[in-house]
Write a protein that holds these residues in place. Structure first.
Motif, PDB file in Angstrom:
ATOM      1  N   LEU A  21      20.848 -24.395  75.237  1.00  0.00           N
ATOM      2  CA  LEU A  21      20.044 -24.954  74.146  1.00  0.00           C
ATOM      3  C   LEU A  21      20.930 -25.427  73.001  1.00  0.00           C
ATOM      4  CD1 LEU A  21      17.078 -22.422  74.162  1.00  0.00           C
ATOM      5  CD2 LEU A  21      16.968 -24.843  74.771  1.00  0.00           C
ATOM      6  N   ARG A  22      21.978 -24.694  72.739  1.00  0.00           N
ATOM      7  CA  ARG A  22      22.919 -25.144  71.706  1.00  0.00           C
ATOM      8  C   ARG A  22      23.498 -26.509  72.067  1.00  0.00           C
ATOM      9  NH1 ARG A  22      28.851 -22.541  70.246  1.00  0.00           N
ATOM     10  NH2 ARG A  22      29.310 -23.910  68.495  1.00  0.00           N
ATOM     11  N   ALA A  23      23.822 -26.693  73.340  1.00  0.00           N
ATOM     12  CA  ALA A  23      24.385 -27.973  73.786  1.00  0.00           C
ATOM     13  C   ALA A  23      23.381 -29.117  73.640  1.00  0.00           C
ATOM     14  CB  ALA A  23      24.844 -27.865  75.241  1.00  0.00           C
ATOM     15  N   LEU A  24      22.090 -28.797  73.618  1.00  0.00           N
ATOM     16  CA  LEU A  24      21.051 -29.815  73.432  1.00  0.00           C
ATOM     17  C   LEU A  24      20.856 -30.170  71.964  1.00  0.00           C
ATOM     18  CD1 LEU A  24      18.335 -28.478  75.926  1.00  0.00           C
ATOM     19  CD2 LEU A  24      20.065 -30.249  76.343  1.00  0.00           C
ATOM     20  N   GLY A  25      21.548 -29.467  71.076  1.00  0.00           N
ATOM     21  CA  GLY A  25      21.430 -29.740  69.646  1.00  0.00           C
ATOM     22  C   GLY A  25      20.551 -28.772  68.895  1.00  0.00           C
ATOM     23  N   VAL A  26      20.037 -27.753  69.593  1.00  0.00           N
ATOM     24  CA  VAL A  26      19.139 -26.782  68.974  1.00  0.00           C
ATOM     25  C   VAL A  26      19.919 -25.912  67.984  1.00  0.00           C
ATOM     26  CG1 VAL A  26      17.759 -24.728  69.479  1.00  0.00           C
ATOM     27  CG2 VAL A  26      17.526 -26.773  70.900  1.00  0.00           C
ATOM     28  N   ASP A  27      19.285 -25.596  66.857  1.00  0.00           N
ATOM     29  CA  ASP A  27      19.938 -24.768  65.835  1.00  0.00           C
ATOM     30  C   ASP A  27      19.802 -23.279  66.107  1.00  0.00           C
ATOM     31  OD1 ASP A  27      20.734 -26.831  63.710  1.00  0.00           O
ATOM     32  OD2 ASP A  27      18.621 -27.291  64.053  1.00  0.00           O
ATOM     33  N   GLY A  28      18.688 -22.872  66.703  1.00  0.00           N
ATOM     34  CA  GLY A  28      18.462 -21.455  66.903  1.00  0.00           C
ATOM     35  C   GLY A  28      17.466 -21.178  68.001  1.00  0.00           C
ATOM     36  N   VAL A  29      17.348 -19.892  68.337  1.00  0.00           N
ATOM     37  CA  VAL A  29      16.377 -19.445  69.337  1.00  0.00           C
ATOM     38  C   VAL A  29      15.562 -18.303  68.742  1.00  0.00           C
ATOM     39  CG1 VAL A  29      17.782 -20.160  71.306  1.00  0.00           C
ATOM     40  CG2 VAL A  29      18.022 -17.828  70.404  1.00  0.00           C
ATOM     41  N   PHE A  30      14.346 -18.138  69.242  1.00  0.00           N
ATOM     42  CA  PHE A  30      13.496 -17.054  68.761  1.00  0.00           C
ATOM     43  C   PHE A  30      12.799 -16.373  69.927  1.00  0.00           C
ATOM     44  CE2 PHE A  30      10.700 -20.729  68.873  1.00  0.00           C
ATOM     45  CZ  PHE A  30       9.484 -20.228  69.316  1.00  0.00           C
ATOM     46  N   THR A  31      12.400 -15.139  69.694  1.00  0.00           N
ATOM     47  CA  THR A  31      11.632 -14.367  70.670  1.00  0.00           C
ATOM     48  C   THR A  31      10.385 -13.840  69.973  1.00  0.00           C
ATOM     49  OG1 THR A  31      12.891 -12.377  70.096  1.00  0.00           O
ATOM     50  CG2 THR A  31      13.636 -13.648  72.011  1.00  0.00           C
ATOM     51  N   PHE A  32       9.408 -13.397  70.791  1.00  0.00           N
ATOM     52  CA  PHE A  32       8.233 -12.759  70.229  1.00  0.00           C
ATOM     53  C   PHE A  32       7.820 -11.599  71.118  1.00  0.00           C
ATOM     54  CE2 PHE A  32       6.749 -16.425  72.724  1.00  0.00           C
ATOM     55  CZ  PHE A  32       5.895 -15.810  73.616  1.00  0.00           C
ATOM     56  N   GLU A  33       6.892 -10.792  70.625  1.00  0.00           N
ATOM     57  CA  GLU A  33       6.413  -9.630  71.382  1.00  0.00           C
ATOM     58  C   GLU A  33       5.489 -10.112  72.496  1.00  0.00           C
ATOM     59  OE1 GLU A  33       7.298  -6.517  70.925  1.00  0.00           O
ATOM     60  OE2 GLU A  33       7.600  -6.099  68.809  1.00  0.00           O
ATOM     61  N   GLY A  34       6.015 -10.169  73.686  1.00  0.00           N
ATOM     62  CA  GLY A  34       5.214 -10.575  74.831  1.00  0.00           C
ATOM     63  C   GLY A  34       5.305  -9.524  75.913  1.00  0.00           C
ATOM     64  N   ALA A  35       5.636  -9.967  77.118  1.00  0.00           N
ATOM     65  CA  ALA A  35       5.729  -9.047  78.241  1.00  0.00           C
ATOM     66  C   ALA A  35       7.054  -8.289  78.267  1.00  0.00           C
ATOM     67  CB  ALA A  35       5.555  -9.816  79.550  1.00  0.00           C
ATOM     68  N   HIS A  36       7.992  -8.676  77.398  1.00  0.00           N
ATOM     69  CA  HIS A  36       9.310  -8.047  77.389  1.00  0.00           C
ATOM     70  C   HIS A  36       9.717  -7.696  75.966  1.00  0.00           C
ATOM     71  CE1 HIS A  36       9.906  -9.028  81.644  1.00  0.00           C
ATOM     72  NE2 HIS A  36       9.390 -10.213  81.352  1.00  0.00           N
ATOM     73  N   ASP A  37      10.785  -6.940  75.844  1.00  0.00           N
ATOM     74  CA  ASP A  37      11.275  -6.521  74.541  1.00  0.00           C
ATOM     75  C   ASP A  37      11.672  -7.720  73.697  1.00  0.00           C
ATOM     76  OD1 ASP A  37      12.357  -4.230  72.788  1.00  0.00           O
ATOM     77  OD2 ASP A  37      14.067  -5.581  72.958  1.00  0.00           O
ATOM     78  N   VAL A  38      11.445  -7.627  72.400  1.00  0.00           N
ATOM     79  CA  VAL A  38      11.693  -8.750  71.505  1.00  0.00           C
ATOM     80  C   VAL A  38      13.158  -8.850  71.073  1.00  0.00           C
ATOM     81  CG1 VAL A  38      11.152  -7.483  69.382  1.00  0.00           C
ATOM     82  CG2 VAL A  38      10.703  -9.946  69.495  1.00  0.00           C
ATOM     83  N   PHE A  39      13.889  -7.720  71.116  1.00  0.00           N
ATOM     84  CA  PHE A  39      15.263  -7.716  70.620  1.00  0.00           C
ATOM     85  C   PHE A  39      16.312  -7.906  71.717  1.00  0.00           C
ATOM     86  CE2 PHE A  39      13.096  -5.190  67.276  1.00  0.00           C
ATOM     87  CZ  PHE A  39      13.417  -5.978  66.186  1.00  0.00           C
ATOM     88  N   ALA A  40      16.048  -7.425  72.924  1.00  0.00           N
ATOM     89  CA  ALA A  40      17.070  -7.444  73.972  1.00  0.00           C
ATOM     90  C   ALA A  40      17.606  -8.846  74.266  1.00  0.00           C
ATOM     91  CB  ALA A  40      16.531  -6.795  75.253  1.00  0.00           C
ATOM     92  N   PRO A  41      16.764  -9.875  74.410  1.00  0.00           N
ATOM     93  CA  PRO A  41      17.315 -11.210  74.671  1.00  0.00           C
ATOM     94  C   PRO A  41      18.212 -11.713  73.542  1.00  0.00           C
ATOM     95  CG  PRO A  41      14.969 -11.156  75.143  1.00  0.00           C
ATOM     96  CD  PRO A  41      15.284  -9.898  74.418  1.00  0.00           C
ATOM     97  N   LEU A  42      17.883 -11.357  72.310  1.00  0.00           N
ATOM     98  CA  LEU A  42      18.685 -11.811  71.175  1.00  0.00           C
ATOM     99  C   LEU A  42      20.043 -11.126  71.143  1.00  0.00           C
ATOM    100  CD1 LEU A  42      15.977 -11.988  68.358  1.00  0.00           C
ATOM    101  CD2 LEU A  42      16.767 -13.795  69.908  1.00  0.00           C
ATOM    102  N   THR A  43      20.101  -9.900  71.626  1.00  0.00           N
ATOM    103  CA  THR A  43      21.386  -9.211  71.719  1.00  0.00           C
ATOM    104  C   THR A  43      22.319  -9.969  72.647  1.00  0.00           C
ATOM    105  OG1 THR A  43      20.301  -7.072  71.340  1.00  0.00           O
ATOM    106  CG2 THR A  43      22.514  -7.027  72.283  1.00  0.00           C
TER     107      THR A  43
END
Length: 331
Positions: A21-43
């Protein structure tokens, strides 16, 4: 306008996807409380060179101390790129899904935000921790549990809000507002921005507005139709929630909410989506080609929001289309 994209990938692929996503020009990524933990992907994504954010993590089931430690670590790991976005959810989920306590949501959220900020400030400024709020008290911090000042400063604490009282409170005590994605331009301008102004009350302190937008995007008419069909399910789910009824009422659709709510209790999900017509999709989402979606987002939020979180629920969008959307938003 900075652009954040939902980090929608299997956990083990989170770092790779954030790098793509960074290579596509995106500035950041976000997660939300869904079926998986919200913090683990950001780690895992923290070292990919993009901003990372929870949009949102539920505050009420979590201790402010847990939130502060996680925020400190992710801010350090990402080189100062982390934002802690907190949300309240609704009573049924807090009590029955999380097994936690629900009461006075605006004041409870105020206390959570102030407690997290007090803990972070105590570490950063080497102050004695002495926070005594209505719902949380934090008065002990021994050296072995104190991480000390963060080399990248204190991470911002943001609040996700829709209703006027929660929005006003966010403007009073948080570093920024995460605008709920179930929104229309009219509701945002007439209700959300008015509540922010009341909360800031003429203050010129830094306050960030970050919009989240449900995007129904494609490069062909067929792709766009497929995306619009997919987002109807999410719009029906949001629309069934009583606390989201004010958004529908602003547009004259208030009576649809109890009908959707009844169908949801009966598990008639396909019928719910069928009640979301094209007018609703147009008002509640950005829909069309990447250029058309970008124009709609800029028209709705460009004069007030510093960032936009783009959410593609229930369908696949090509990376080339994401790149085109990001480029168009920066024009």
């Amino acid at each position: 306008m900075s652009v954040d994209i939902w980090l929608n990938a299997p956990l083990a692929e989170s770092a790779t996807r954030a790098t793509e996503l960074r290579a596509l020009g995106v500035d950041g990524v976000f997660t939300f409380e869904g079926a998986h933990d919200v913090f683990a992907p950001l780690t895992l994504a923290a070292t990919a060179g993009v901003d990372i954010m929870t949009n949102v993590a539920m505050a009420f089931p979590r201790s402010p101390m847990h939130l502060a430690h996680t925020a400190w670590d992710l801010h350090a790991l990402s080189g100062g790129r982390f934002r802690l976005g907190l949300g309240s959810q609704i009573r049924t989920h807090i009590e029955r899904r999380y097994g936690s306590t629900w009461s006075e949501p605006v004041e409870r959220m105020r206390d959570s935000v102030l407690a997290v900020r007090a803990i972070l400030r105590a570490w950063q400024q080497r102050e004695r921790l002495d926070y005594r709020g209505r719902f949380w008290q934090h008065t002990l911090m021994t050296p072995q549990f104190d991480p000390g000042p963060n080399p990248h400063g204190v991470p911002p604490v943001l609040v996700g809000a829709l209703g006027p009282r929660m929005t006003e409170m966010a403007a009073q005590v948080a570093d920024g507002l995460l605008v709920m994605p179930f929104n229309t331009e009219r509701h945002y301008r007439e209700r959300t921005l008015a509540a922010v102004a009341r909360g800031l009350d003429g203050s010129d302190r830094p306050f960030e507005i970050i919009a989240e937008v449900i995007v129904a995007m494609g490069d062909t008419d067929e792709d766009i139709d497929r995306a619009r069909r997919a987002v109807r399910n999410l719009l029906a789910f949001y629309g069934s929630t009583p606390s989201y009824r004010p958004v529908l009422e602003v547009e004259g659709w208030g009576e649809l909410q109890p009908e959707l709510n009844l169908l949801s209790k009966q598990g008639r999900w396909q019928e719910m989506a069928g009640l979301v017509d094209d007018r609703m999709v147009d008002a509640l989402t950005a829909s069309g080609s990447p250029a058309e979606c970008a124009a709609q987002i800029r028209n709705r939020f460009g004069d007030s929001a510093s960032r936009v979180c783009c959410y593609f629920p229930g369908y696949q969008v090509a990376d080339a289309s994401i790149a085109d959307l990001v480029a168009a938003l920066r024009c």
